[in-house]
Design a protein around this motif. Structure first.
Motif, PDB file in Angstrom:
ATOM      1  N   VAL A  88       0.817  -1.209   0.000  1.00  0.00           N
ATOM      2  CA  VAL A  88       0.000   0.000   0.000  1.00  0.00           C
ATOM      3  C   VAL A  88       0.856   1.267   0.000  1.00  0.00           C
ATOM      4  CG1 VAL A  88      -0.316   0.232   2.507  1.00  0.00           C
ATOM      5  CG2 VAL A  88      -2.134   0.953   0.959  1.00  0.00           C
ATOM      6  N   SER A  89       2.104   1.151   0.439  1.00  0.00           N
ATOM      7  CA  SER A  89       2.982   2.326   0.458  1.00  0.00           C
ATOM      8  C   SER A  89       3.307   2.830  -0.943  1.00  0.00           C
ATOM      9  CB  SER A  89       4.273   2.011   1.205  1.00  0.00           C
ATOM     10  OG  SER A  89       5.009   1.029   0.513  1.00  0.00           O
ATOM     11  N   ARG A  90       2.951   2.080  -1.967  1.00  0.00           N
ATOM     12  CA  ARG A  90       3.202   2.501  -3.347  1.00  0.00           C
ATOM     13  C   ARG A  90       2.112   3.415  -3.905  1.00  0.00           C
ATOM     14  NH1 ARG A  90       7.504   0.397  -6.148  1.00  0.00           N
ATOM     15  NH2 ARG A  90       8.744  -0.891  -4.777  1.00  0.00           N
ATOM     16  N   LEU A  91       1.098   3.719  -3.097  1.00  0.00           N
ATOM     17  CA  LEU A  91       0.043   4.640  -3.499  1.00  0.00           C
ATOM     18  C   LEU A  91       0.260   5.951  -2.776  1.00  0.00           C
ATOM     19  CD1 LEU A  91      -3.074   2.317  -3.006  1.00  0.00           C
ATOM     20  CD2 LEU A  91      -1.566   2.474  -4.988  1.00  0.00           C
ATOM     21  N   GLY A  92      -0.080   7.051  -3.425  1.00  0.00           N
ATOM     22  CA  GLY A  92       0.074   8.320  -2.732  1.00  0.00           C
ATOM     23  C   GLY A  92      -0.542   9.477  -3.466  1.00  0.00           C
ATOM     24  N   ARG A  93      -0.409  10.621  -2.848  1.00  0.00           N
ATOM     25  CA  ARG A  93      -0.833  11.897  -3.418  1.00  0.00           C
ATOM     26  C   ARG A  93       0.406  12.756  -3.631  1.00  0.00           C
ATOM     27  NH1 ARG A  93      -6.235  12.754  -4.970  1.00  0.00           N
ATOM     28  NH2 ARG A  93      -7.574  11.516  -3.636  1.00  0.00           N
ATOM     29  N   CYS A  94       0.364  13.588  -4.644  1.00  0.00           N
ATOM     30  CA  CYS A  94       1.492  14.441  -5.012  1.00  0.00           C
ATOM     31  C   CYS A  94       1.934  15.303  -3.825  1.00  0.00           C
ATOM     32  CB  CYS A  94       1.081  15.324  -6.180  1.00  0.00           C
ATOM     33  SG  CYS A  94       2.438  16.297  -6.865  1.00  0.00           S
TER      34      CYS A  94
END
Length: 136
Positions: A88-94
């Protein structure tokens, strides 16, 4: 079955389309390090938007699986597959303060912080100018 292209649909939906609000929230929670909450929400989306795989043989290829062309279920499934493979750490916001677009970090060193090279450059230039201003 490679579902990475379907995971990219999730990013496009969040950034450019009309996704369910919860899909965008998955990226926000993941970017904040709230892993369990992101997973719980993604699991709820998988229940709400079930996928329908289909066998397909096109363009001279042998039989292979495709997900039925329903955008939201495919995006949710692709995102879930990416999280299962990479975390899940591979998802994010700019990280650019003037941007909130979602991104998938598929880099080998898990270092992505911006949605695009444009945002990374803008943030780096702003930081450079701020440092120069302080030094004057």
């Amino acid at each position: 079955m490679d579902l990475s292209s379907y995971a990219e649909w999730a990013v496009r939906l969040v950034n450019d389309g009309e996704p369910p609000a919860e899909l965008g929230q998955v990226f926000t929670l993941a970017g904040e390090g709230r892993e369990q909450e992101a997973i719980d929400l993604l699991n709820a989306l998988l229940v709400r938007y079930p996928v329908r795989p289909q066998l397909s043989g096109h363009d001279g290829q042998s039989w292979h699986l495709h997900l039925a062309e329903e955008t939201v279920p495919c995006a949710v499934m692709g995102l879930a597959a990416l999280v299962a493979d990479l975390g899940v750490s591979r998802l994010g916001r700019c990280a650019d303060v003037s941007c909130s677009r979602a991104f998938l970090d598929t880099s080998s060193n898990r270092s992505r912080r911006y949605c695009s090279a444009r945002c990374a450059s803008r943030a780096n230039v702003a930081a450079y100018r701020a440092r120069r201003k302080i030094g004057q």
